[in-house]
Design an enzyme around this catalytic site. Structure first.
Site, mmCIF file in Angstrom:
data_model
loop_
_atom_site.group_PDB
_atom_site.id
_atom_site.type_symbol
_atom_site.label_atom_id
_atom_site.label_comp_id
_atom_site.label_asym_id
_atom_site.label_seq_id
_atom_site.Cartn_x
_atom_site.Cartn_y
_atom_site.Cartn_z
ATOM 1 N N ASP A 307 0.817 -1.217 0.000
ATOM 2 C CA ASP A 307 0.000 0.000 0.000
ATOM 3 C C ASP A 307 0.851 1.268 0.000
ATOM 4 O OD1 ASP A 307 -1.984 -1.826 0.273
ATOM 5 O OD2 ASP A 307 -2.943 -0.844 1.991
ATOM 6 N N HIS A 449 3.849 -2.321 2.962
ATOM 7 C CA HIS A 449 3.895 -0.966 2.386
ATOM 8 C C HIS A 449 5.208 -0.791 1.635
ATOM 9 C CE1 HIS A 449 0.950 -0.725 5.624
ATOM 10 N NE2 HIS A 449 0.371 0.248 4.933
HETATM 11 NI NI NI Z 1 -2.608 3.122 3.261
#
Ligand code: NI
Length: 482
Positions: A307, A449
């Site tokens: 993400d 991430h």
């Molecule tokens: Ni996010």
């Protein structure tokens, strides 16, 4: 004897030299996958990158986007500004009822829009939004006009916007625009505008330059009723001939020629990045050879998702790691970042991975009205479509915040996760791996991430562990059959 000595010295010289070249060569091979196009090639805005940080605590959530110049003066200017906003927000948090906040966390969003005047001069329009539980959000805009060739902030004090004695003409012009605007005329308070305009402290810090227009950006409630939002008044340069100073008129007219030149440069870059990234993969650890003896065993599918990217360096390096296992990943990208690094998004798609929508500015969707929510999603879809040619099928809501009402508005399939590595918080490769070992099972969706170096560092061991335990890395759409 003498000849022998010279002979041995000569042979040693040859061996040492050869050894040195072999060393250089090997060294080059082992590090070459990390050689990436330079910073300035990567961003769509030459010499500027975008930073994003997200914080998710028990009582508040923060999302901050801001430009990064790799220059002390300009980065200092921006981080001081960002820190000041955050301090104000945290002070407010301290003064509120903590139990109530645990139930209704507060939010701070710092976002910016970028407007390019020419290769050197950019306007950054920041918006800060503070949401405290159920109260109306507080919103404020601030403009920074920056010359990145001299690393200076340009204000009307340093580079006057207006010719002398033109303020009254300017006043009438903006007022006329408000009164003629279909969006704002009903909500315009002319007396508030007059007070704002003629305030001796008015330094026109709400002005930015956008191609051939000068824009006045007002805060919510500043000169209009709240329903008008944060009004923007656009005035074409041709209407400002007698008002705008020669300095700015010249810059804007130069910009007309410049506009046509830039597009070609961006397109040229793409193919090069793709070939370079794929051709230099190390082969020695390629597990391909072992697949034959394992092929009888059925693989367990999992989707590894990343993400908040794309990141200017890490995203492509992650793709290289997945190549070693013939694996595919899914990237939930922020539209604001795709806008900065369109060719990285393109590379992700070209190499067979998937991109999902993670909104434009990382806002909690359950706290937005329908039109702002659709704006967050649609702008991101357009940016991804524009850079990759492909529209995302799935969406991951920021902070994983979603409810039935929000789901009804969203067309895309909403995808969350079952393995939360907390990589953004621990920044610890060992801890990330141990969470995955503990929680992973067939059909898992792992949340990571790609904007953190520690996540990239954790990945080789993660992929190796999962591969050795018979997992196959597929995209979200593959896993869920979309
Ligand atoms: Ni996010």
């Amino acid at each position: 004897m003498k000849l022998n000595k010279v002979y041995y010295a000569f042979i040693s010289f040859i061996i040492i030299t050869l050894g040195f070249f072999i060393y250089l060569h090997n060294n080059n091979i082992s590090t070459s996958p990390n050689i990436k196009p330079t910073n300035t090639d990567i961003s769509r805005y030459d010499g500027i990158d975008i930073n994003f940080t997200s914080l998710d605590s028990e009582t508040y959530k923060i999302s901050r986007h801001y430009p990064y110049f790799n220059n002390k003066t300009l980065d200092g200017l921006i981080t001081n500004y960002i820190d000041r906003i955050e301090k104000e927000f945290l002070n407010e948090i301290d003064s509120l009822d903590q139990d109530f906040l645990k139930e209704y966390p507060a939010h701070l969003y710092i976002t910016f829009e970028i407007h390019k005047l020419n290769n050197n001069i950019y306007s950054f329009v920041f918006t800060q939004e503070h949401h405290y539980s159920k109260a109306n959000p507080y919103q404020k805009n601030d403009v920074f006009i920056v010359d990145i060739s001299s690393n200076k902030q340009l204000t009307t004090k340093s580079s006057p916007f207006w010719k002398d004695d033109t303020l009254d003409t300017l006043y009438s012009l903006i007022k006329k625009k408000f009164e003629a605007s279909a969006l704002y005329s009903d909500y315009f308070f002319s007396d508030m505008f007059e007070t704002w305009f003629y305030n001796p402290l008015n330094d026109f810090s709400n002005v930015y330059f956008d191609k051939d227009r000068v824009v006045f950006k007002f805060d919510k409630y500043e000169v209009t009723a709240g329903v008008a939002g944060a009004p923007e008044i656009f005035i074409n340069v041709s209407e400002l001939n007698n008002i705008l100073s020669d300095y700015w008129i010249n810059l804007i007219s130069e910009n007309q020629n410049f506009e046509q030149e830039t597009t070609a440069v961006i397109i040229e870059f793409d193919t090069e990045a793709t070939t370079e990234a794929t051709s230099d993969l190390p082969v020695e650890t390629n597990p391909e050879q072992t697949t034959d003896k394992n092929s009888a065993i059925t693989k367990k599918k999992i989707a590894i998702t990343f993400d908040d990217g794309p990141h200017k360096d890490f995203t492509i390096q992650i793709l290289d790691l997945f190549d070693k296992y013939n694996g595919k990943a899914t990237f939930y990208m922020l539209g604001s970042r795709v806008d900065f690094y369109p060719h990285i998004a393109k590379n992700v798609i070209e190499r067979g991975h998937e991109i999902g929508n993670h909104t434009w500015n990382h806002k909690d969707l359950t706290k937005l009205d329908t039109s702002s929510l659709l704006d967050e999603i649609n702008r991101t879809n357009s940016a991804i479509k524009k850079s990759t040619g492909i529209l995302p099928k799935t969406l991951r809501p920021p902070f994983g915040e979603i409810n039935e009402q929000t789901k009804k508005i969203i067309d895309e399939k909403v995808v969350l996760w079952d393995v939360d590595t907390l990589d953004w918080s621990s920044h610890d490769p060992d801890e990330i791996l141990s969470i995955i070992k503990r929680d992973v099972r067939e059909n898992s969706i792992i949340l990571l991430h790609d904007i953190h170096k520690s996540t990239l560092d954790a990945l080789p061991a993660i992929l190796e562990y999962l591969y050795n335990n018979n997992y196959e890395f597929v995209t979200i759409s593959n896993l869920l059959g979309y």
